[in-house]
Design an enzyme around this catalytic site. Structure first.
Site, PDB file in Angstrom:
ATOM      1  N   ILE A   7       0.849  -1.206   0.000  1.00 37.18           N
ATOM      2  CA  ILE A   7       0.000   0.000   0.000  1.00 37.18           C
ATOM      3  C   ILE A   7       0.885   1.256   0.000  1.00 37.18           C
ATOM      4  O   ILE A   7       1.849   1.336   0.765  1.00 37.18           O
ATOM      5  CB  ILE A   7      -0.912   0.039   1.252  1.00 37.18           C
ATOM      6  CG1 ILE A   7      -1.587  -1.320   1.479  1.00 37.18           C
ATOM      7  CG2 ILE A   7      -1.955   1.154   1.145  1.00 37.18           C
ATOM      8  CD1 ILE A   7      -2.312  -1.427   2.819  1.00 37.18           C
ATOM      9  N   GLY A   9       1.279   5.443   0.674  1.00 42.00           N
ATOM     10  CA  GLY A   9       0.670   6.549   1.436  1.00 42.00           C
ATOM     11  C   GLY A   9      -0.041   6.102   2.705  1.00 42.00           C
ATOM     12  O   GLY A   9      -1.206   6.447   2.928  1.00 42.00           O
ATOM     13  N   SER A  11       0.898   6.772   5.927  1.00 42.77           N
ATOM     14  CA  SER A  11       1.250   7.508   7.153  1.00 42.77           C
ATOM     15  C   SER A  11       0.016   8.080   7.843  1.00 42.77           C
ATOM     16  O   SER A  11       0.081   8.470   9.012  1.00 42.77           O
ATOM     17  CB  SER A  11       2.233   8.638   6.821  1.00 42.77           C
ATOM     18  OG  SER A  11       1.587   9.627   6.044  1.00 42.77           O
ATOM     19  N   GLY A  13      -4.714   8.670   7.457  1.00 47.80           N
ATOM     20  CA  GLY A  13      -5.950   8.617   6.680  1.00 47.80           C
ATOM     21  C   GLY A  13      -6.350   7.256   6.143  1.00 47.80           C
ATOM     22  O   GLY A  13      -6.241   6.225   6.804  1.00 47.80           O
ATOM     23  N   TYR A 146      -7.421  18.843  -9.373  1.00 45.38           N
ATOM     24  CA  TYR A 146      -7.489  17.575  -8.626  1.00 45.38           C
ATOM     25  C   TYR A 146      -8.375  16.564  -9.363  1.00 45.38           C
ATOM     26  O   TYR A 146      -8.002  15.402  -9.530  1.00 45.38           O
ATOM     27  CB  TYR A 146      -8.028  17.855  -7.213  1.00 45.38           C
ATOM     28  CG  TYR A 146      -8.222  16.610  -6.376  1.00 45.38           C
ATOM     29  CD1 TYR A 146      -7.128  15.882  -5.907  1.00 45.38           C
ATOM     30  CD2 TYR A 146      -9.502  16.154  -6.059  1.00 45.38           C
ATOM     31  CE1 TYR A 146      -7.313  14.728  -5.146  1.00 45.38           C
ATOM     32  CE2 TYR A 146      -9.688  15.007  -5.302  1.00 45.38           C
ATOM     33  CZ  TYR A 146      -8.587  14.298  -4.840  1.00 45.38           C
ATOM     34  OH  TYR A 146      -8.766  13.163  -4.091  1.00 45.38           O
TER      35      TYR A 146
HETATM   36  N1  LIG Z   1      -9.975  12.863   2.405  1.00 45.54           N
HETATM   37  C1  LIG Z   1     -10.744  13.073   1.346  1.00 45.54           C
HETATM   38  O1  LIG Z   1     -11.668  13.911   1.377  1.00 45.54           O
HETATM   39  C2  LIG Z   1     -10.545  12.246   0.094  1.00 45.54           C
HETATM   40  C3  LIG Z   1     -11.658  12.091  -0.746  1.00 45.54           C
HETATM   41  C4  LIG Z   1     -11.546  11.314  -1.887  1.00 45.54           C
HETATM   42  C5  LIG Z   1     -10.331  10.713  -2.189  1.00 45.54           C
HETATM   43  N2  LIG Z   1      -9.258  10.887  -1.387  1.00 45.54           N
HETATM   44  C6  LIG Z   1      -8.016  10.214  -1.776  1.00 45.54           C
HETATM   45  O2  LIG Z   1      -7.717   9.233  -0.801  1.00 45.54           O
HETATM   46  C7  LIG Z   1      -6.312   9.011  -0.753  1.00 45.54           C
HETATM   47  C8  LIG Z   1      -5.850   9.118   0.691  1.00 45.54           C
HETATM   48  O3  LIG Z   1      -6.116  10.435   1.152  1.00 45.54           O
HETATM   49  P1  LIG Z   1      -6.417  10.774   2.689  1.00 45.54           P
HETATM   50  O4  LIG Z   1      -7.704  11.472   2.749  1.00 45.54           O
HETATM   51  O5  LIG Z   1      -6.171   9.595   3.535  1.00 45.54           O
HETATM   52  O6  LIG Z   1      -5.302  11.905   2.929  1.00 45.54           O
HETATM   53  P2  LIG Z   1      -3.979  11.953   3.826  1.00 45.54           P
HETATM   54  O7  LIG Z   1      -4.307  11.670   5.250  1.00 45.54           O
HETATM   55  O8  LIG Z   1      -3.325  13.240   3.481  1.00 45.54           O
HETATM   56  O9  LIG Z   1      -3.132  10.736   3.251  1.00 45.54           O
HETATM   57  C9  LIG Z   1      -2.468  10.818   2.028  1.00 45.54           C
HETATM   58  C10 LIG Z   1      -1.239   9.949   2.092  1.00 45.54           C
HETATM   59  O10 LIG Z   1      -0.535  10.069   0.840  1.00 45.54           O
HETATM   60  C11 LIG Z   1       0.822  10.254   1.151  1.00 45.54           C
HETATM   61  N3  LIG Z   1       1.581  10.890   0.073  1.00 45.54           N
HETATM   62  C12 LIG Z   1       1.439  12.152  -0.436  1.00 45.54           C
HETATM   63  N4  LIG Z   1       2.337  12.335  -1.406  1.00 45.54           N
HETATM   64  C13 LIG Z   1       3.050  11.184  -1.525  1.00 45.54           C
HETATM   65  C14 LIG Z   1       4.116  10.754  -2.347  1.00 45.54           C
HETATM   66  N5  LIG Z   1       4.677  11.569  -3.261  1.00 45.54           N
HETATM   67  N6  LIG Z   1       4.599   9.484  -2.200  1.00 45.54           N
HETATM   68  C15 LIG Z   1       4.059   8.665  -1.275  1.00 45.54           C
HETATM   69  N7  LIG Z   1       3.080   9.017  -0.433  1.00 45.54           N
HETATM   70  C16 LIG Z   1       2.573  10.269  -0.575  1.00 45.54           C
HETATM   71  C17 LIG Z   1       0.837  11.077   2.418  1.00 45.54           C
HETATM   72  O11 LIG Z   1       2.092  10.928   3.015  1.00 45.54           O
HETATM   73  P3  LIG Z   1       2.921  12.078   3.761  1.00 45.54           P
HETATM   74  O12 LIG Z   1       2.632  11.864   5.217  1.00 45.54           O
HETATM   75  O13 LIG Z   1       4.329  11.771   3.406  1.00 45.54           O
HETATM   76  O14 LIG Z   1       2.442  13.397   3.234  1.00 45.54           O
HETATM   77  C18 LIG Z   1      -0.283  10.368   3.184  1.00 45.54           C
HETATM   78  O15 LIG Z   1       0.199   9.183   3.800  1.00 45.54           O
HETATM   79  C19 LIG Z   1      -5.683  10.049  -1.687  1.00 45.54           C
HETATM   80  O16 LIG Z   1      -5.397   9.444  -2.930  1.00 45.54           O
HETATM   81  C20 LIG Z   1      -6.791  11.091  -1.844  1.00 45.54           C
HETATM   82  O17 LIG Z   1      -6.698  11.764  -3.082  1.00 45.54           O
HETATM   83  C21 LIG Z   1      -9.342  11.628  -0.239  1.00 45.54           C
END
Ligand SMILES: NC(=O)c1ccc[n+]([C@@H]2O[C@H](COP(=O)([O-])OP(=O)(O)OC[C@H]3O[C@@H](n4cnc5c(N)ncnc54)[C@H](OP(=O)(O)O)[C@@H]3O)[C@@H](O)[C@H]2O)c1
Length: 253
Positions: A7, A9, A11, A13, A146
């Site tokens: 998996i 990312g 860290s 969420g 986005y």
């Molecule tokens: N939350 C929402 O509203 C939402 C809705 C729809 C879809 N999503 C999608 O769901 C997924 C997870 O998002 P989340 O909401 O859980 O947000 P999050 O808490 O910000 O988690 C995103 C993760 O991606 C990692 N990441 C960012 N850039 C990276 C890179 N270059 N290489 C490897 N890891 C990287 C971050 O790591 P770092 O700690 O290193 O930054 C973090 O672990 C994403 O693809 C997002 O687009 C989110």
């Protein structure tokens, strides 16, 4: 035999919850993150391997895969979860920001998938789960860059499914709804500074107000459960909306 999920990312969420859920359900879990924090899972299990991986760095993808193979011997499921966001007026969004979003959300997914596919093709087994977003299910304002980065992966995944079918390799989309409890908004806050120029202010203000009072939200456990379902699916279903708001959007299409 114990199955192995890899998996990106994890860290925080959705990715972190997904890693925890697969671990609880008896899988080997390779939880990758840009800056490894092994203690965040509170687990000393030998089924958990925390590895550094930045999806924009091909070398780090290769190194993490090599280490995974020497530890667990195989990868059964790849979850492309890592992602970053940007909310704002497109006219005001620097192209460097647009490219940064695509480097992670689009090219990062493609690069990680491309690195894993030879393993899946040779074994004639494996599943790729790409985490996109419910913004691909219904148009959302202030999310042009986005949405484009995630819609590209929707098209990519749908096409890829055809070329991998003959090799027994499956490709899935998980489309999460709005998850305010993750670090998504805070991780992207610096990217959004200055993206609402004055002429657009009266347009954007009510939209931000509506973001602050969502009718329904998605939790990280909603997403983890749906990733689990997609990873274990045998029906040929491509799209898996995750969370009540995403499900409502999918049904209203
Ligand atoms: N939350 C929402 O509203 C939402 C809705 C729809 C879809 N999503 C999608 O769901 C997924 C997870 O998002 P989340 O909401 O859980 O947000 P999050 O808490 O910000 O988690 C995103 C993760 O991606 C990692 N990441 C960012 N850039 C990276 C890179 N270059 N290489 C490897 N890891 C990287 C971050 O790591 P770092 O700690 O290193 O930054 C973090 O672990 C994403 O693809 C997002 O687009 C989110």
């Amino acid at each position: 035999m114990t199955q192995t999920v890899f998996i990106t990312g994890t860290s925080s969420g959705y990715g972190k919850a997904t890693a925890q859920l697969f671990l609880e359900r008896g899988w080997n879990v390779v939880a990758t993150m840009r800056t490894p924090k092994p203690d965040i899972f509170n687990s000393k299990s030998s089924s958990l391997k925390v590895l550094p991986l930045d999806v924009t760095d091909t070398e780090s993808i290769r190194t993490a895969l090599d280490e995974t193979l020497s530890t667990f011997g195989v990868i059964d499921v790849l979850v492309n979860n890592a992602g970053i966001g940007v909310v704002g007026i497109f006219e005001a969004t620097p192209m460097t920001t647009v490219r940064e979003v695509f480097e992670t959300n689009t090219f990062g997914v493609m690069a990680t998938t491309q690195a894993v596919l030879p393993l899946f093709r040779e074994r004639r087994a494996g599943t790729v789960v790409n985490v996109t977003s419910s913004v691909t299910l219904a148009r959302m304002p202030l999310a042009a860059a986005y949405t484009a980065s995630k819609a590209a992966i929707e098209g990519f995944t749908g096409s890829l499914a055809f070329e991998l079918e003959a090799f027994g390799v499956k490709v899935k989309l998980v489309e999460p709804g709005y998850g305010p409890a993750t670090r998504f908004a805070s991780n992207g806050a610096h990217r959004m500074e200055g993206l609402i120029p004055e002429p657009y202010r009266s347009f954007a203000e009510p939209i931000f107000a509506s973001f602050a009072k969502p009718v329904a939200v998605t939790t990280e456990w909603d997403v983890a459960e749906v990733v689990w379902r997609a990873a274990n699916d045998t029906t040929g279903q491509l799209r898996f909306p995750a969370g009540p708001d995403a499900l409502a959007l999918a049904q209203s299409r």
